[in-house]
Each structure stands twice: as C-alpha cells, then as structure tokens.
Scaffold this motif. Structure first.
Motif, PDB file in Angstrom:
ATOM      1  N   UNK A   8       4.168   1.827 -10.908  1.00  0.00           N
ATOM      2  CA  UNK A   8       3.980   1.592  -9.471  1.00  0.00           C
ATOM      3  C   UNK A   8       2.978   2.578  -8.880  1.00  0.00           C
ATOM      4  N   UNK A   9       3.033   3.833  -9.321  1.00  0.00           N
ATOM      5  CA  UNK A   9       2.088   4.836  -8.843  1.00  0.00           C
ATOM      6  C   UNK A   9       0.657   4.520  -9.245  1.00  0.00           C
ATOM      7  N   UNK A  10       0.481   4.069 -10.483  1.00  0.00           N
ATOM      8  CA  UNK A  10      -0.858   3.710 -10.952  1.00  0.00           C
ATOM      9  C   UNK A  10      -1.415   2.530 -10.170  1.00  0.00           C
ATOM     10  N   UNK A  11      -0.562   1.573  -9.876  1.00  0.00           N
ATOM     11  CA  UNK A  11      -0.971   0.408  -9.084  1.00  0.00           C
ATOM     12  C   UNK A  11      -1.311   0.835  -7.657  1.00  0.00           C
ATOM     13  N   UNK A  12      -0.512   1.730  -7.100  1.00  0.00           N
ATOM     14  CA  UNK A  12      -0.717   2.182  -5.723  1.00  0.00           C
ATOM     15  C   UNK A  12      -2.079   2.844  -5.536  1.00  0.00           C
ATOM     16  N   UNK A  13      -2.557   3.565  -6.543  1.00  0.00           N
ATOM     17  CA  UNK A  13      -3.866   4.212  -6.437  1.00  0.00           C
ATOM     18  C   UNK A  13      -4.953   3.167  -6.207  1.00  0.00           C
ATOM     19  N   UNK A  14      -4.948   2.123  -7.014  1.00  0.00           N
ATOM     20  CA  UNK A  14      -5.974   1.089  -6.871  1.00  0.00           C
ATOM     21  C   UNK A  14      -5.820   0.365  -5.537  1.00  0.00           C
ATOM     22  N   UNK A  15      -4.602   0.131  -5.143  1.00  0.00           N
ATOM     23  CA  UNK A  15      -4.346  -0.527  -3.855  1.00  0.00           C
ATOM     24  C   UNK A  15      -4.904   0.330  -2.706  1.00  0.00           C
ATOM     25  N   UNK A  16      -4.667   1.641  -2.763  1.00  0.00           N
ATOM     26  CA  UNK A  16      -5.173   2.534  -1.715  1.00  0.00           C
ATOM     27  C   UNK A  16      -6.695   2.527  -1.662  1.00  0.00           C
ATOM     28  N   UNK A  17      -7.332   2.547  -2.821  1.00  0.00           N
ATOM     29  CA  UNK A  17      -8.796   2.492  -2.843  1.00  0.00           C
ATOM     30  C   UNK A  17      -9.295   1.209  -2.186  1.00  0.00           C
ATOM     31  N   UNK A  18      -8.629   0.114  -2.484  1.00  0.00           N
ATOM     32  CA  UNK A  18      -9.040  -1.163  -1.904  1.00  0.00           C
ATOM     33  C   UNK A  18      -8.816  -1.213  -0.398  1.00  0.00           C
ATOM     34  N   UNK A  19      -7.721  -0.630   0.065  1.00  0.00           N
ATOM     35  CA  UNK A  19      -7.406  -0.673   1.492  1.00  0.00           C
ATOM     36  C   UNK A  19      -8.175   0.347   2.313  1.00  0.00           C
ATOM     37  N   UNK A  20      -8.359   1.559   1.770  1.00  0.00           N
ATOM     38  CA  UNK A  20      -8.922   2.654   2.553  1.00  0.00           C
ATOM     39  C   UNK A  20     -10.404   2.903   2.331  1.00  0.00           C
ATOM     40  N   UNK A  21     -10.898   2.557   1.158  1.00  0.00           N
ATOM     41  CA  UNK A  21     -12.279   2.907   0.837  1.00  0.00           C
ATOM     42  C   UNK A  21     -13.185   1.680   0.775  1.00  0.00           C
ATOM     43  N   UNK A  22     -12.745   0.624   0.139  1.00  0.00           N
ATOM     44  CA  UNK A  22     -13.582  -0.567  -0.041  1.00  0.00           C
ATOM     45  C   UNK A  22     -14.190  -1.081   1.267  1.00  0.00           C
ATOM     46  N   UNK A  23     -13.437  -1.085   2.396  1.00  0.00           N
ATOM     47  CA  UNK A  23     -14.023  -1.637   3.624  1.00  0.00           C
ATOM     48  C   UNK A  23     -15.088  -0.761   4.287  1.00  0.00           C
TER      49      UNK A  23
END
Length: 150
Positions: A8-23
């Motif tokens: 879950x932690x590994x998945x959360x990292x990618x999710x955070x990058x997509x939500x906070x950085x990608x845009x």
C-alpha cells in the motif's frame, strides 16, 4: 510492517506523484539549481526504482540482492533523455514500480524474510525503498513550498 502495508505504501507514492506533481507546469518542476529541482528528485526516484526492480528480479531468480539504494546515483541507469518531460519520467517511474509490485505480489509469504545472497531480506530491502520514497516526497514538498499543487 506487513506485506500489505508495504505494498500500500509503494502504491501511495505513485498515487501522490500523480495527484501532486503531474498536474503542475513543467516550468515549476524545473525551478531551482542543479539537482535541487522537483524534476531531478523524480529522476532520482525513477532511477532508484529501476535499480531496485532489477535487483529484485535478480534475487527472485536465485541471485543475491545488494542494497541498491546505497549506491551512488551515477551508477544507476539513465533511461530518459534530457528532452523527456517530468510527466514522462513519472510514467517511467510508474512502469518500474508496477513491475516491482507484480514481483512482490507473486512471492510466497515466507520469501519476504528469507536471507538470500547479499545478506538482505526482501522485506528489509522493500522497507528501505519505502523509506527512500518518503525522503524523496519530503524533498518534493519542500521544493514546491506547499504539500498541494495549488
């Protein structure tokens, strides 16, 4: 930490990058000097993930697993040419992370704690990867000056 908590932690990292950085606009991700930009942090994360994924594959194939996160950055693969956008690098990180997750999900529960060649268990190595993610995410937040993309 349980296997599911780690995943879950590994998945959360990618999710955070997509939500906070990608845009964010590319210009904001390149603000700073030298390696002190969000883009460089994400390049480091991508390179760390590529090295880790390969080391895990080697370990699962019967080889040893060294602490790839302790190696110098220059030793890691540099896959993205300078022209790639940060969004493309995030996607490359995500592809490598999915490979890591697929290998971890396919492991028998007892394999997480077997001391293989190289003297490090997969659980310890993945926990170190998760801690590495945390350090990188903290640096990204510090560089952006805000935990949110706004």
């Amino acid at each position: 930490m349980s296997e599911q908590e780690i995943l879950n932690g590994l998945i959360a990292t990618y999710r955070e990058l997509n939500l906070k950085v990608r845009p964010l606009p590319e210009e904001r991700l390149n603000l700073g000097r030298g390696r002190d930009t969000v883009r460089h942090v994400i390049l480091d994360m991508r390179n760390d993930e590529l090295r880790f994924s390969q080391a895990l594959k080697d370990r699962l194939s019967g080889g040893g697993m060294v602490d790839v996160l302790a190696n110098g950055r220059e030793e890691g693969p540099e896959v993205a040419p300078a022209g790639n956008t940060t969004v493309e690098v995030i996607s490359q990180f995500g592809t490598a992370r999915e490979s890591t997750l697929a290998m971890l999900r396919g492991m028998a529960p007892e394999a997480w704690d077997e001391p293989g060649g190289g003297g490090i268990t997969i659980r310890n190595a993945v926990t170190a990867l998760l801690a590495n993610d945390g350090k990188h995410m903290e640096k990204i937040v510090a560089l952006l000056g805000s935990p949110s993309p706004n």
